[in-house]
Design a protein around this motif. Structure first.
Motif, PDB file in Angstrom:
ATOM      1  N   ILE A  74       0.867  -1.178   0.000  1.00 55.48           N
ATOM      2  CA  ILE A  74       0.000   0.000   0.000  1.00 55.48           C
ATOM      3  C   ILE A  74       0.900   1.223   0.000  1.00 55.48           C
ATOM      4  CG2 ILE A  74      -1.822   1.249   1.208  1.00 55.48           C
ATOM      5  CD1 ILE A  74      -2.660  -1.460   2.415  1.00 55.48           C
ATOM      6  N   GLY A  75       1.035   1.835  -1.161  1.00 52.48           N
ATOM      7  CA  GLY A  75       1.872   3.017  -1.317  1.00 52.48           C
ATOM      8  C   GLY A  75       1.047   4.289  -1.257  1.00 52.48           C
ATOM      9  N   SER A  76       1.696   5.421  -1.384  1.00 53.22           N
ATOM     10  CA  SER A  76       1.001   6.705  -1.271  1.00 53.22           C
ATOM     11  C   SER A  76       0.184   7.056  -2.510  1.00 53.22           C
ATOM     12  CB  SER A  76       1.998   7.825  -0.973  1.00 53.22           C
ATOM     13  OG  SER A  76       2.952   7.901  -2.011  1.00 53.22           O
ATOM     14  N   THR A  77       0.473   6.421  -3.643  1.00 54.40           N
ATOM     15  CA  THR A  77      -0.286   6.714  -4.867  1.00 54.40           C
ATOM     16  C   THR A  77      -0.844   5.471  -5.541  1.00 54.40           C
ATOM     17  OG1 THR A  77       1.708   6.626  -6.231  1.00 54.40           O
ATOM     18  CG2 THR A  77       1.076   8.782  -5.356  1.00 54.40           C
ATOM     19  N   GLY A  78      -0.569   4.290  -4.985  1.00 55.16           N
ATOM     20  CA  GLY A  78      -1.077   3.083  -5.607  1.00 55.16           C
ATOM     21  C   GLY A  78      -0.933   1.876  -4.704  1.00 55.16           C
ATOM     22  N   ILE A  79      -1.689   0.841  -5.034  1.00 58.65           N
ATOM     23  CA  ILE A  79      -1.633  -0.426  -4.321  1.00 58.65           C
ATOM     24  C   ILE A  79      -1.190  -1.486  -5.317  1.00 58.65           C
ATOM     25  CG2 ILE A  79      -2.964  -2.166  -3.070  1.00 58.65           C
ATOM     26  CD1 ILE A  79      -4.714   0.082  -2.029  1.00 58.65           C
ATOM     27  N   LYS A  80      -0.197  -2.280  -4.918  1.00 60.64           N
ATOM     28  CA  LYS A  80       0.317  -3.344  -5.771  1.00 60.64           C
ATOM     29  C   LYS A  80       0.032  -4.689  -5.110  1.00 60.64           C
ATOM     30  CE  LYS A  80       3.301  -0.458  -5.317  1.00 60.64           C
ATOM     31  NZ  LYS A  80       3.104   0.888  -4.754  1.00 60.64           N
ATOM     32  N   LEU A  81      -0.238  -5.700  -5.943  1.00 60.76           N
ATOM     33  CA  LEU A  81      -0.550  -7.025  -5.431  1.00 60.76           C
ATOM     34  C   LEU A  81       0.126  -8.078  -6.303  1.00 60.76           C
ATOM     35  CD1 LEU A  81      -3.845  -8.494  -4.245  1.00 60.76           C
ATOM     36  CD2 LEU A  81      -2.817  -9.512  -6.256  1.00 60.76           C
TER      37      LEU A  81
ATOM     38  N   GLY B 212      -1.088  -7.143 -10.123  1.00 53.70           N
ATOM     39  CA  GLY B 212      -1.808  -5.970 -10.587  1.00 53.70           C
ATOM     40  C   GLY B 212      -1.557  -4.761  -9.714  1.00 53.70           C
ATOM     41  N   THR B 213      -1.995  -3.626 -10.205  1.00 54.46           N
ATOM     42  CA  THR B 213      -1.885  -2.371  -9.468  1.00 54.46           C
ATOM     43  C   THR B 213      -3.198  -1.608  -9.572  1.00 54.46           C
ATOM     44  OG1 THR B 213      -1.073  -1.122 -11.356  1.00 54.46           O
ATOM     45  CG2 THR B 213       0.584  -2.163  -9.961  1.00 54.46           C
ATOM     46  N   GLU B 214      -3.434  -0.760  -8.597  1.00 53.46           N
ATOM     47  CA  GLU B 214      -4.606   0.120  -8.608  1.00 53.46           C
ATOM     48  C   GLU B 214      -4.163   1.469  -8.043  1.00 53.46           C
ATOM     49  OE1 GLU B 214      -8.462   1.175  -9.417  1.00 53.46           O
ATOM     50  OE2 GLU B 214      -7.544  -0.759  -9.865  1.00 53.46           O
ATOM     51  N   ALA B 215      -4.351   2.514  -8.827  1.00 52.42           N
ATOM     52  CA  ALA B 215      -3.981   3.861  -8.376  1.00 52.42           C
ATOM     53  C   ALA B 215      -5.023   4.376  -7.389  1.00 52.42           C
ATOM     54  CB  ALA B 215      -3.888   4.800  -9.576  1.00 52.42           C
ATOM     55  N   TRP B 216      -4.563   5.216  -6.476  1.00 53.58           N
ATOM     56  CA  TRP B 216      -5.474   5.893  -5.564  1.00 53.58           C
ATOM     57  C   TRP B 216      -4.844   7.202  -5.115  1.00 53.58           C
ATOM     58  CZ3 TRP B 216      -5.212   6.620  -0.072  1.00 53.58           C
ATOM     59  CH2 TRP B 216      -4.036   6.162   0.512  1.00 53.58           C
ATOM     60  N   ASP B 217      -5.674   8.115  -4.678  1.00 53.31           N
ATOM     61  CA  ASP B 217      -5.225   9.439  -4.258  1.00 53.31           C
ATOM     62  C   ASP B 217      -5.059   9.448  -2.747  1.00 53.31           C
ATOM     63  OD1 ASP B 217      -4.764  12.094  -3.763  1.00 53.31           O
ATOM     64  OD2 ASP B 217      -6.773  12.752  -4.292  1.00 53.31           O
ATOM     65  N   GLY B 218      -3.826   9.424  -2.289  1.00 54.25           N
ATOM     66  CA  GLY B 218      -3.553   9.424  -0.861  1.00 54.25           C
ATOM     67  C   GLY B 218      -3.328  10.802  -0.279  1.00 54.25           C
ATOM     68  N   LEU B 219      -3.628  11.849  -1.038  1.00 57.61           N
ATOM     69  CA  LEU B 219      -3.348  13.201  -0.567  1.00 57.61           C
ATOM     70  C   LEU B 219      -4.369  13.707   0.449  1.00 57.61           C
ATOM     71  CD1 LEU B 219      -2.244  14.816  -3.943  1.00 57.61           C
ATOM     72  CD2 LEU B 219      -0.816  13.913  -2.100  1.00 57.61           C
ATOM     73  N   ASP B 220      -5.604  13.257   0.346  1.00 56.80           N
ATOM     74  CA  ASP B 220      -6.657  13.692   1.268  1.00 56.80           C
ATOM     75  C   ASP B 220      -6.503  12.924   2.583  1.00 56.80           C
ATOM     76  OD1 ASP B 220      -8.929  14.474   2.583  1.00 56.80           O
ATOM     77  OD2 ASP B 220     -10.328  13.502   1.209  1.00 56.80           O
ATOM     78  N   ARG B 221      -5.829  13.521   3.547  1.00 54.92           N
ATOM     79  CA  ARG B 221      -5.504  12.839   4.797  1.00 54.92           C
ATOM     80  C   ARG B 221      -6.743  12.401   5.574  1.00 54.92           C
ATOM     81  NH1 ARG B 221      -0.308  13.018   6.149  1.00 54.92           N
ATOM     82  NH2 ARG B 221      -0.666  12.786   8.374  1.00 54.92           N
ATOM     83  N   GLU B 222      -7.804  13.139   5.466  1.00 52.53           N
ATOM     84  CA  GLU B 222      -9.008  12.840   6.246  1.00 52.53           C
ATOM     85  C   GLU B 222      -9.689  11.536   5.807  1.00 52.53           C
ATOM     86  OE1 GLU B 222     -13.278  14.918   7.297  1.00 52.53           O
ATOM     87  OE2 GLU B 222     -11.607  16.168   6.657  1.00 52.53           O
TER      88      GLU B 222
END
Length: 83
Positions: free
Chosen positions: A13-20, A36-46
């Motif tokens: 679980i990275g700051s901009t994506g999840i790898k499996l 596989g990978t899936e991008a996600w936005d980890g910038l919104d701390r809340e």
């Protein structure tokens, strides 16, 4: 059908994506069955936890994997997030 008894899954679980990566083997990894990978936005701390969870669920869905098929799981999370 999946041979879950000898399955191993690694999730990062990275700051901009999840790898499996999921593999199978008795004593050692013999074959990789899913990656596989899936991008996600980890910038919104809340809402980070919810967004990471949604991205992981989507990645598992795309790979056709459920809890039972994962086998032994190892997860890597960034040190600031783990704390």
């Amino acid at each position: 059908m999946f041979r879950t008894r000898n399955a191993r899954t690694g999730i990062d679980i990275g700051s901009t994506g999840i790898k499996l990566v999921r593999g199978e083997g008795r004593a050692a990894l013999e074959s990789v069955t899913h990656a596989g990978t899936e991008a996600w936005d980890g910038l919104d701390r809340e809402h980070r936890t919810e967004r990471a969870g949604a991205a992981l669920r989507e990645l598992l869905r795309k790979q056709g994997l459920g809890r039972v098929q994962l086998g032994r799981v190892a997860v890597s999370v960034g040190w600031k997030e783990a704390a």
